[in-house]
Design a protein around this motif. Structure first.
Motif, PDB file in Angstrom:
ATOM      1  N   LYS A  85      48.126  46.517 -66.258  1.00  0.00           N
ATOM      2  CA  LYS A  85      47.549  47.676 -66.948  1.00  0.00           C
ATOM      3  C   LYS A  85      46.791  47.170 -68.176  1.00  0.00           C
ATOM      4  O   LYS A  85      47.362  46.526 -69.043  1.00  0.00           O
ATOM      5  N   MET A  86      45.478  47.467 -68.227  1.00  0.00           N
ATOM      6  CA  MET A  86      44.643  47.046 -69.355  1.00  0.00           C
ATOM      7  C   MET A  86      44.015  48.272 -69.995  1.00  0.00           C
ATOM      8  O   MET A  86      43.603  49.188 -69.284  1.00  0.00           O
ATOM      9  N   THR A  87      43.945  48.294 -71.327  1.00  0.00           N
ATOM     10  CA  THR A  87      43.360  49.436 -72.034  1.00  0.00           C
ATOM     11  C   THR A  87      42.420  48.969 -73.137  1.00  0.00           C
ATOM     12  O   THR A  87      42.558  47.862 -73.667  1.00  0.00           O
ATOM     13  N   ILE A  88      41.464  49.833 -73.452  1.00  0.00           N
ATOM     14  CA  ILE A  88      40.590  49.689 -74.622  1.00  0.00           C
ATOM     15  C   ILE A  88      40.517  51.074 -75.255  1.00  0.00           C
ATOM     16  O   ILE A  88      40.401  52.073 -74.555  1.00  0.00           O
ATOM     17  N   ASN A  89      40.569  51.122 -76.583  1.00  0.00           N
ATOM     18  CA  ASN A  89      40.432  52.424 -77.242  1.00  0.00           C
ATOM     19  C   ASN A  89      39.158  52.475 -78.076  1.00  0.00           C
ATOM     20  O   ASN A  89      38.363  51.535 -78.074  1.00  0.00           O
ATOM     21  N   GLU A  90      38.977  53.587 -78.805  1.00  0.00           N
ATOM     22  CA  GLU A  90      37.731  53.828 -79.547  1.00  0.00           C
ATOM     23  C   GLU A  90      37.486  52.837 -80.678  1.00  0.00           C
ATOM     24  O   GLU A  90      36.350  52.658 -81.106  1.00  0.00           O
ATOM     25  N   SER A 109      36.174  40.581 -64.035  1.00  0.00           N
ATOM     26  CA  SER A 109      35.156  41.552 -63.616  1.00  0.00           C
ATOM     27  C   SER A 109      35.553  42.974 -64.020  1.00  0.00           C
ATOM     28  O   SER A 109      34.717  43.759 -64.469  1.00  0.00           O
ATOM     29  N   VAL A 110      36.833  43.291 -63.874  1.00  0.00           N
ATOM     30  CA  VAL A 110      37.322  44.615 -64.268  1.00  0.00           C
ATOM     31  C   VAL A 110      37.155  44.795 -65.775  1.00  0.00           C
ATOM     32  O   VAL A 110      36.739  45.859 -66.243  1.00  0.00           O
ATOM     33  N   GLN A 111      37.462  43.768 -66.545  1.00  0.00           N
ATOM     34  CA  GLN A 111      37.293  43.843 -67.996  1.00  0.00           C
ATOM     35  C   GLN A 111      35.821  44.066 -68.368  1.00  0.00           C
ATOM     36  O   GLN A 111      35.519  44.840 -69.275  1.00  0.00           O
ATOM     37  N   SER A 112      34.922  43.416 -67.661  1.00  0.00           N
ATOM     38  CA  SER A 112      33.488  43.628 -67.903  1.00  0.00           C
ATOM     39  C   SER A 112      33.091  45.072 -67.601  1.00  0.00           C
ATOM     40  O   SER A 112      32.333  45.685 -68.354  1.00  0.00           O
ATOM     41  N   GLU A 113      33.601  45.606 -66.489  1.00  0.00           N
ATOM     42  CA  GLU A 113      33.329  47.009 -66.151  1.00  0.00           C
ATOM     43  C   GLU A 113      33.856  47.939 -67.234  1.00  0.00           C
ATOM     44  O   GLU A 113      33.222  48.923 -67.587  1.00  0.00           O
ATOM     45  N   MET A 114      35.043  47.611 -67.752  1.00  0.00           N
ATOM     46  CA  MET A 114      35.623  48.437 -68.816  1.00  0.00           C
ATOM     47  C   MET A 114      34.742  48.397 -70.067  1.00  0.00           C
ATOM     48  O   MET A 114      34.506  49.430 -70.699  1.00  0.00           O
TER      49      MET A 114
END
Length: 133
Positions: A108-113, A41-46
């Motif tokens: 800790k999960m991240t997504i960049n541009e 769910s957090v990944q979907s929000e991200m």
């Protein structure tokens, strides 16, 4: 002789032992399932947050100022994750979700541009493959 009905003490104790063993097996499995679903769910929000960032970039040709455009339901995830927007510049951003409990596998999960996904455990180990499936 009167015919008595009921359970003996041994039958009751045996039933309690069986129920206890089943609980020992089921509760950790259920907790793992809940944590895994919360991570998804957090990944979907991200991902939705990244869409908001990209919409802002399409309008303004910059990510600067996009932090006010992101619509994330922080209250829903405040128990397990906190969201942050890092390295916000004209052409770059890093969107981050950091766990509030060290036991979370995908701490800790991240997504960049450029759409690069990363994930780390609480001790800093790279768990990207396990978290971003």
């Amino acid at each position: 002789m009167i015919n008595q009905r009921g359970f003996t003490l041994i039958e009751i104790l045996l039933t309690l032992v069986v129920v206890g063993v089943l609980a020992l097996i089921a509760i950790p499995s259920y907790q793992h399932y809940v944590i895994q679903q919360n991570t998804r769910s957090v990944q979907s929000e991200m991902q939705l947050g990244v869409l908001d960032l990209e919409k802002h970039y399409m309008k303004h040709h910059s990510y600067i100022g996009a932090d006010s455009q992101i619509k994330i339901n922080n209250a829903e995830y405040s128990e397990t994750y906190k969201f942050k927007l890092l390295n916000l510049s004209k052409t770059t951003f890093t969107f981050e979700a950091v766990g509030t409990k060290k036991a979370i596998k995908c701490f800790k999960m991240t997504i960049n541009e450029i759409g690069q996904h990363r994930a780390f455990s609480a001790d800093g180990k790279d768990v990207t493959r396990a978290c971003w499936k």
